[in-house]
Design a protein around this motif. Structure first.
Motif, PDB file in Angstrom:
ATOM      1  N   TYR A  79       0.835  -1.205   0.000  1.00 30.47           N
ATOM      2  CA  TYR A  79       0.000   0.000   0.000  1.00 30.47           C
ATOM      3  C   TYR A  79       0.872   1.258   0.000  1.00 30.47           C
ATOM      4  O   TYR A  79       0.626   2.198  -0.753  1.00 30.47           O
ATOM      5  N   THR A  83       1.059   4.083  -2.923  1.00 28.34           N
ATOM      6  CA  THR A  83       0.714   5.468  -2.601  1.00 28.34           C
ATOM      7  C   THR A  83       1.818   6.411  -3.049  1.00 28.34           C
ATOM      8  O   THR A  83       1.562   7.466  -3.638  1.00 28.34           O
ATOM      9  N   HIS A 147      -7.462   3.245  -5.242  1.00 33.61           N
ATOM     10  CA  HIS A 147      -6.672   3.510  -4.032  1.00 33.61           C
ATOM     11  C   HIS A 147      -7.580   3.614  -2.813  1.00 33.61           C
ATOM     12  O   HIS A 147      -7.254   3.087  -1.734  1.00 33.61           O
ATOM     13  N   TRP A 151      -7.441   1.332   0.427  1.00 33.53           N
ATOM     14  CA  TRP A 151      -7.301   1.958   1.745  1.00 33.53           C
ATOM     15  C   TRP A 151      -8.414   1.527   2.688  1.00 33.53           C
ATOM     16  O   TRP A 151      -8.191   1.319   3.881  1.00 33.53           O
ATOM     17  N   ARG A 161      -5.304   0.332   9.141  1.00 35.63           N
ATOM     18  CA  ARG A 161      -5.081   1.016   7.874  1.00 35.63           C
ATOM     19  C   ARG A 161      -4.481   2.390   8.158  1.00 35.63           C
ATOM     20  O   ARG A 161      -4.653   2.931   9.266  1.00 35.63           O
ATOM     21  N   TRP A 164      -6.376   8.754   7.658  1.00 34.35           N
ATOM     22  CA  TRP A 164      -6.813   9.495   6.469  1.00 34.35           C
ATOM     23  C   TRP A 164      -6.024  10.778   6.260  1.00 34.35           C
ATOM     24  O   TRP A 164      -5.907  11.255   5.129  1.00 34.35           O
ATOM     25  N   THR A 169      -1.469   9.681   1.751  1.00 36.78           N
ATOM     26  CA  THR A 169      -2.761   8.993   1.701  1.00 36.78           C
ATOM     27  C   THR A 169      -3.880   9.981   1.425  1.00 36.78           C
ATOM     28  O   THR A 169      -4.791   9.693   0.642  1.00 36.78           O
ATOM     29  N   ASN A 173      -6.173   9.665  -2.074  1.00 37.13           N
ATOM     30  CA  ASN A 173      -7.550   9.225  -1.864  1.00 37.13           C
ATOM     31  C   ASN A 173      -8.598  10.186  -2.421  1.00 37.13           C
ATOM     32  O   ASN A 173      -9.800   9.977  -2.190  1.00 37.13           O
TER      33      ASN A 173
END
Length: 324
Positions: A79, A83, A147, A151, A161, A164, A169, A173
């Motif tokens: 991940y 990203t 993505h 996420w 996870r 935010w 990220t 996102n």
């Protein structure tokens, strides 16, 4: 400034096809990147998230043991890598646009030949902006959707996870990464028209994109009114590390917010007495909560679109002055 006198010719009906053929390798690279990242994001959201979930269940089951070592899988590593890859996409776009979209044709004289024989300068630039913009928007939007899917995958599982509000990220996102690609395209186009040399235009485009996009990220928290939470000393800083933080510190008896004085004591009681001697009554935190995600995304995207429009307009002005 010297100008080139160009007689506008009727628009060539195959200008779009010629642009496609000229930049087909760039299109192939972009499609390959989108497909590869999309596939890896789906892999992370499915098998890797499941693997991580099973590992967290094993970890929970063996917490009572004195020693417990569990491999949580490669979801987090994959991940994070994906990203980072998405964050780098605008700078790849800037490098390509600066080096080949306009500068290479101006340096080689291909653009001048097209202007005098088949297409007007304005249409030449319009086609070179429109086609890449459509391809970038579609590809980057797909990556953003996937993505977010990757996420959100751990949410219904046991594994953790990323939060935010972590910068990479946050941008990967939402639509800010899409608009960042369009801004980078406009930066590269304008740079190519101004510099008209491939390698220098590449470097200037990337550097300018770093400054513009970095500035947009810095302005982002200030584009919407933040939230300030206040609490007593015994409760610590309220809502710290739960959103996009702007500041935190002490609240004084007058209601002023000041930085927290340095305290190297090992006891919080000692530090609290020091804070009270400085007139403190509690802690405060100023931040953007999770409910501000979309407002921050949309305002930042709007800012980048305005910048993109201004850069695009500047490109047409420069082209008109160069061609007379």
């Amino acid at each position: 400034m010297s100008t080139l006198s160009v007689t506008a010719a009727p628009a060539h009906p195959r200008q779009a096809r010629w642009t496609f053929l000229l930049h087909r390798w760039a299109l192939a690279v972009w499609v390959t990147l989108v497909v590869a990242i999309s596939g890896l994001l789906l892999w992370a959201a499915g098998p890797l998230a499941d693997e991580s979930d099973r590992a967290w269940h094993r970890l929970d089951a063996c917490r009572r043991l004195s020693r417990c070592v569990v491999d949580t899988g490669s979801y987090s590593t994959t991940y994070t890598f994906l990203t980072y890859a998405m964050i780098l996409l605008p700078f790849v776009v800037a490098a390509w646009a600066g080096a080949t979209l306009t500068a290479r044709e101006l340096e080689s004289g291909t653009a001048l030949m097209a202007w005098t024989q088949s297409v007007s300068p304005v249409r030449w630039l319009a086609v070179r902006l429109t086609l890449p913009a459509v391809v970038l928007t579609v590809g980057a939007s797909l990556l953003v959707a996937l993505h977010r899917f990757a996420w959100e995958a751990p949410e219904e599982r046991t594994g953790n996870r990323p939060t935010w509000w972590v910068p990479f990220t946050f941008h990967a996102n939402g639509p800010t990464i899409v608009t960042a690609c369009l801004t980078a395209l406009a930066v590269g186009t304008l740079t190519g028209l101004l510099v008209r040399r491939t390698l220098p235009a590449l470097g200037v485009s990337v550097a300018a994109s770093v400054l513009l996009l970095g500035g947009a990220h810095w302005l982002m928290p200030h584009l919407r009114t933040s939230v300030t939470e206040v609490g007593p000393f015994q409760d610590g800083y309220p809502d710290l590390y739960t959103g996009v933080e702007l500041s935190h510190g002490l609240v004084t008896r007058t209601g002023a917010h000041i930085p927290t004085p340095e305290c190297q004591a090992t006891s919080m009681d000692v530090c609290r007495r020091i804070y009270e001697q400085r007139g403190g009554t509690g802690f405060y935190t100023t931040f953007h909560p999770a409910s501000h995600f979309w407002p921050l995304q949309l305002t930042t995207s709007a800012l980048l679109l305005v910048v993109t429009a201004l850069l695009t307009a500047a490109s047409f002005v420069v082209l008109r002055r160069r061609t007379g």
